[in-house]
Motif scaffolding. Structure first.
Motif, PDB file in Angstrom:
ATOM      1  N   ASN A 146      25.928 -11.611   7.918  1.00 13.38           N
ATOM      2  CA  ASN A 146      24.671 -11.409   7.200  1.00 13.38           C
ATOM      3  C   ASN A 146      24.071 -10.066   7.576  1.00 13.38           C
ATOM      4  O   ASN A 146      24.240  -9.585   8.699  1.00 13.38           O
ATOM      5  CB  ASN A 146      23.690 -12.557   7.439  1.00 13.38           C
ATOM      6  N   ILE A 147      23.402  -9.461   6.619  1.00 15.75           N
ATOM      7  CA  ILE A 147      22.734  -8.176   6.804  1.00 15.75           C
ATOM      8  C   ILE A 147      21.294  -8.323   6.332  1.00 15.75           C
ATOM      9  O   ILE A 147      21.029  -8.930   5.289  1.00 15.75           O
ATOM     10  CB  ILE A 147      23.431  -7.053   6.004  1.00 15.75           C
ATOM     11  N   GLN A 148      20.377  -7.770   7.129  1.00 11.91           N
ATOM     12  CA  GLN A 148      18.966  -7.746   6.738  1.00 11.91           C
ATOM     13  C   GLN A 148      18.554  -6.320   6.421  1.00 11.91           C
ATOM     14  O   GLN A 148      18.895  -5.402   7.155  1.00 11.91           O
ATOM     15  CB  GLN A 148      18.073  -8.231   7.869  1.00 11.91           C
ATOM     16  N   LEU A 149      17.822  -6.153   5.338  1.00 10.99           N
ATOM     17  CA  LEU A 149      17.171  -4.895   5.024  1.00 10.99           C
ATOM     18  C   LEU A 149      15.669  -5.156   4.997  1.00 10.99           C
ATOM     19  O   LEU A 149      15.203  -6.023   4.254  1.00 10.99           O
ATOM     20  CB  LEU A 149      17.647  -4.353   3.681  1.00 10.99           C
ATOM     21  N   TRP A 150      14.916  -4.437   5.826  1.00  7.21           N
ATOM     22  CA  TRP A 150      13.469  -4.601   5.884  1.00  7.21           C
ATOM     23  C   TRP A 150      12.805  -3.312   5.419  1.00  7.21           C
ATOM     24  O   TRP A 150      13.238  -2.214   5.776  1.00  7.21           O
ATOM     25  CB  TRP A 150      13.010  -4.951   7.296  1.00  7.21           C
ATOM     26  N   LYS A 151      11.737  -3.449   4.630  1.00  5.59           N
ATOM     27  CA  LYS A 151      11.048  -2.309   4.040  1.00  5.59           C
ATOM     28  C   LYS A 151       9.593  -2.659   3.794  1.00  5.59           C
ATOM     29  O   LYS A 151       9.207  -3.823   3.829  1.00  5.59           O
ATOM     30  CB  LYS A 151      11.711  -1.946   2.705  1.00  5.59           C
ATOM     31  N   ASP A 152       8.791  -1.632   3.563  1.00  4.03           N
ATOM     32  CA  ASP A 152       7.421  -1.843   3.126  1.00  4.03           C
ATOM     33  C   ASP A 152       7.459  -2.418   1.707  1.00  4.03           C
ATOM     34  O   ASP A 152       8.166  -1.911   0.837  1.00  4.03           O
ATOM     35  CB  ASP A 152       6.670  -0.511   3.146  1.00  4.03           C
ATOM     36  N   PHE A 153       6.688  -3.474   1.463  1.00  2.00           N
ATOM     37  CA  PHE A 153       6.732  -4.146   0.171  1.00  2.00           C
ATOM     38  C   PHE A 153       6.314  -3.220  -0.969  1.00  2.00           C
ATOM     39  O   PHE A 153       6.761  -3.384  -2.115  1.00  2.00           O
ATOM     40  CB  PHE A 153       5.841  -5.387   0.194  1.00  2.00           C
ATOM     41  N   TYR A 175      13.461  -7.680  -7.906  1.00  2.00           N
ATOM     42  CA  TYR A 175      13.767  -9.110  -7.915  1.00  2.00           C
ATOM     43  C   TYR A 175      13.013  -9.816  -6.789  1.00  2.00           C
ATOM     44  O   TYR A 175      12.825  -9.284  -5.717  1.00  2.00           O
ATOM     45  CB  TYR A 175      15.263  -9.352  -7.694  1.00  2.00           C
ATOM     46  N   ILE A 176      12.611 -11.047  -7.047  1.00  2.00           N
ATOM     47  CA  ILE A 176      12.090 -11.938  -6.008  1.00  2.00           C
ATOM     48  C   ILE A 176      12.835 -13.249  -6.160  1.00  2.00           C
ATOM     49  O   ILE A 176      12.920 -13.795  -7.266  1.00  2.00           O
ATOM     50  CB  ILE A 176      10.573 -12.179  -6.140  1.00  2.00           C
ATOM     51  N   GLY A 177      13.410 -13.734  -5.088  1.00  2.00           N
ATOM     52  CA  GLY A 177      14.132 -14.992  -5.170  1.00  2.00           C
ATOM     53  C   GLY A 177      15.558 -14.852  -4.683  1.00  2.00           C
ATOM     54  O   GLY A 177      15.906 -13.926  -3.947  1.00  2.00           O
ATOM     55  N   THR A 178      16.421 -15.783  -5.096  1.00  2.00           N
ATOM     56  CA  THR A 178      17.802 -15.825  -4.626  1.00  2.00           C
ATOM     57  C   THR A 178      18.774 -15.541  -5.771  1.00  2.00           C
ATOM     58  O   THR A 178      18.534 -15.921  -6.917  1.00  2.00           O
ATOM     59  CB  THR A 178      18.124 -17.197  -4.018  1.00  2.00           C
ATOM     60  N   TYR A 179      19.883 -14.868  -5.426  1.00  2.00           N
ATOM     61  CA  TYR A 179      20.874 -14.477  -6.413  1.00  2.00           C
ATOM     62  C   TYR A 179      22.255 -14.557  -5.784  1.00  2.00           C
ATOM     63  O   TYR A 179      22.404 -14.452  -4.557  1.00  2.00           O
ATOM     64  CB  TYR A 179      20.607 -13.042  -6.916  1.00  2.00           C
ATOM     65  N   TYR A 189      25.409 -13.870  -1.230  1.00  2.00           N
ATOM     66  CA  TYR A 189      24.207 -14.649  -1.528  1.00  2.00           C
ATOM     67  C   TYR A 189      22.999 -13.833  -1.089  1.00  2.00           C
ATOM     68  O   TYR A 189      22.821 -13.552   0.103  1.00  2.00           O
ATOM     69  CB  TYR A 189      24.253 -15.997  -0.807  1.00  2.00           C
ATOM     70  N   TRP A 190      22.175 -13.451  -2.057  1.00  2.00           N
ATOM     71  CA  TRP A 190      21.059 -12.549  -1.830  1.00  2.00           C
ATOM     72  C   TRP A 190      19.745 -13.317  -1.797  1.00  2.00           C
ATOM     73  O   TRP A 190      19.534 -14.251  -2.557  1.00  2.00           O
ATOM     74  CB  TRP A 190      20.963 -11.501  -2.936  1.00  2.00           C
ATOM     75  N   TYR A 198       1.740 -13.080   7.730  1.00  2.00           N
ATOM     76  CA  TYR A 198       1.784 -12.409   9.023  1.00  2.00           C
ATOM     77  C   TYR A 198       2.163 -10.933   8.931  1.00  2.00           C
ATOM     78  O   TYR A 198       1.969 -10.188   9.884  1.00  2.00           O
ATOM     79  CB  TYR A 198       2.787 -13.122   9.950  1.00  2.00           C
ATOM     80  N   GLN A 199       2.741 -10.500   7.797  1.00  2.84           N
ATOM     81  CA  GLN A 199       3.167  -9.113   7.727  1.00  2.84           C
ATOM     82  C   GLN A 199       3.317  -8.673   6.262  1.00  2.84           C
ATOM     83  O   GLN A 199       3.545  -9.489   5.374  1.00  2.84           O
ATOM     84  CB  GLN A 199       4.478  -8.914   8.472  1.00  2.84           C
ATOM     85  N   ILE A 200       3.199  -7.349   6.063  1.00  5.97           N
ATOM     86  CA  ILE A 200       3.239  -6.793   4.716  1.00  5.97           C
ATOM     87  C   ILE A 200       4.647  -6.370   4.311  1.00  5.97           C
ATOM     88  O   ILE A 200       4.851  -5.802   3.249  1.00  5.97           O
ATOM     89  CB  ILE A 200       2.299  -5.580   4.598  1.00  5.97           C
ATOM     90  N   PHE A 201       5.632  -6.651   5.148  1.00  2.00           N
ATOM     91  CA  PHE A 201       6.979  -6.138   4.934  1.00  2.00           C
ATOM     92  C   PHE A 201       7.820  -7.116   4.119  1.00  2.00           C
ATOM     93  O   PHE A 201       7.574  -8.313   4.100  1.00  2.00           O
ATOM     94  CB  PHE A 201       7.647  -5.837   6.275  1.00  2.00           C
ATOM     95  N   GLN A 202       8.809  -6.559   3.461  1.00  2.00           N
ATOM     96  CA  GLN A 202       9.706  -7.349   2.625  1.00  2.00           C
ATOM     97  C   GLN A 202      11.084  -7.416   3.266  1.00  2.00           C
ATOM     98  O   GLN A 202      11.627  -6.408   3.728  1.00  2.00           O
ATOM     99  CB  GLN A 202       9.829  -6.750   1.228  1.00  2.00           C
ATOM    100  N   GLU A 203      11.654  -8.605   3.253  1.00  2.00           N
ATOM    101  CA  GLU A 203      13.023  -8.810   3.717  1.00  2.00           C
ATOM    102  C   GLU A 203      13.957  -8.938   2.517  1.00  2.00           C
ATOM    103  O   GLU A 203      13.682  -9.668   1.575  1.00  2.00           O
ATOM    104  CB  GLU A 203      13.114 -10.090   4.547  1.00  2.00           C
ATOM    105  N   ILE A 204      15.060  -8.199   2.558  1.00  2.00           N
ATOM    106  CA  ILE A 204      16.160  -8.380   1.623  1.00  2.00           C
ATOM    107  C   ILE A 204      17.370  -8.792   2.461  1.00  2.00           C
ATOM    108  O   ILE A 204      17.826  -8.030   3.323  1.00  2.00           O
ATOM    109  CB  ILE A 204      16.442  -7.105   0.822  1.00  2.00           C
TER     110      ILE A 204
END
Length: 386
Positions: A146-153, A175-179, A189-190, A198-204
């Motif tokens: 698995n790989i995580q990409l974190w960014k400012d939303f 996109y928001i959700g699973t693909y 599986y995305w 708790y935070q303003i960041f987005q996880e992909i």
């Protein structure tokens, strides 16, 4: 009888550094705070449809703090534990909980930075007007990854992932959700997350699994290309799982050793402990490095973590290395300071951030480093005498 046993020897070794009495060695291998009373909590077994390492760690912290309040005893709490899952900003649910519980009772918490410093598990950059690519080398025999990409939303960009075969998939970051997608005999599986309370960041997040009939995911170079659309901040971070769970050959070709702190060592209130080689008086290359993804100064300081002799399961002693070994040096030191201040009545408020402040003030420099604080050892190395 004890409710569980230490099968790996990790906890036994850590406890011996913090508080071992040295009896089996005639007093040669004693811990730091040798007369401490110990409360030992073991993480439980995996539960169906659960994330036990995070939730059970929170339960363990709660139990220890509640017991210290019941017994009316100060608590020096050691966390030689960590993983790579999260934004590394210090604002995850676990880190928020850790920062909160650190203010209850007379509690001092020390957390190790992990051993990810030189393993190529982290890549980062700042996106502006030009696309950026990062190559991920997947070693042989990986049954999942698995790989995580974190960014400012607020940042918007597109993702093109190219497999070793040259096949590509193109995803719109909005996109928001699973693909689910498929590349090179590998199912992808995305999950595109949203900000949390708790935070303003987005996880992909992407989970890579072998396609039907395959035993492993595709070996070779996987290329992540990030294509800017509307950039406000631009900082992004890619993390792989911690080193114990993947092939050593699986790593980013252009890696960033900074921000290789494991979670929850990026929390603000605990004392975050890196490791150094006290025999050679130099850095330990494996030690997780700061600063946090929001440039908070972490680690706070370093302690000995190379070839440390301590207690072994079944009796006797053995040597181990890691920030897990460095952390109990600080936990034991905190216990000695709390004994002096709280138990002996010299300073009833000598715990928590006050302990951290004194340990930072006493930390000494290493010859190879001239700037402090720095991402390798923070404000210096542990010196309880000072």
């Amino acid at each position: 009888t004890f409710p569980s046993r230490d099968l790996s020897g990790h906890g036994t070794h850590v406890a011996g550094i913090a508080a071992g009495n040295g009896r089996a060695s005639g007093g040669l291998y004693t811990g730091v705070a040798t007369k401490s009373r110990l409360i030992v909590v073991k993480l439980g077994n995996l539960l169906p449809d659960a994330f036990p390492r995070t939730t059970e760690l929170m339960t363990a912290l709660d139990y220890c703090v509640r017991r210290s309040l019941e017994l009316q005893m100060p608590l020096a709490l050691n966390l030689s534990f960590g993983n790579n899952y999260g934004s590394h900003t210090g604002f995850s649910l676990l880190e928020t909980y850790l920062d909160t519980i650190a203010t209850i009772g007379r509690t001092t918490i020390a957390v190790g930075t992990g051993n990810e410093g030189n393993l190529g598990r982290h890549a980062s950059d700042t996106l502006s007007q030009v696309s950026i690519s990062r190559e991920l080398s997947v070693g042989p025999g990986e049954t999942s990854l698995n790989i995580q990409l974190w960014k400012d939303f607020s940042d918007e960009f597109q993702i093109r992932l190219t497999a070793p075969s040259g096949e590509s998939v193109f995803l719109n970051e909005n996109y928001i959700g699973t693909y689910q997608t498929h590349l090179d005999n590998t199912d992808l599986y995305w999950f595109f997350g949203e900000p949390s309370p708790y935070q303003i960041f987005q996880e992909i997040y992407v989970e890579m699994l072998p396609s039907a009939g395959q035993q492993t995911i595709a070996e070779g170079l996987w290329t992540w290309q990030l294509i800017p659309v509307n950039i406000r901040n631009g900082r992004f971070d890619l993390w792989l799982p911690s080193s114990s769970s993947i092939n050593p050959q699986t790593r980013f070709l252009v890696a960033d050793p900074e921000t290789s702190l494991t979670i929850p060592s990026t929390a603000f209130r605990p004392i975050t402990v890196a490791a150094y080689d006290s025999n050679a008086n130099q850095l330990a290359s494996f030690s997780g490095q700061g600063f946090t993804a929001l440039s908070l100064t972490k680690p706070d300081l370093a302690a000995p973590g190379v070839n440390i002799t301590s207690t072994s399961v079944g009796g006797g002693y053995n040597a181990r290395s890691g920030t897990s070994m460095a952390t109990p040096f600080v936990t034991g030191s905190a216990a000695l300071l709390m004994q002096y201040g709280i138990i002996q009545g010299n300073d009833p408020f000598l715990y928590g951030q006050k302990i951290k402040a004194w340990l930072i003030r006493g930390a000494r420099p290493l010859p190879a480093l001239r700037t402090y604080p720095n991402p390798q050892i923070g404000w210096g190395v542990l010196c309880l005498k000072d």
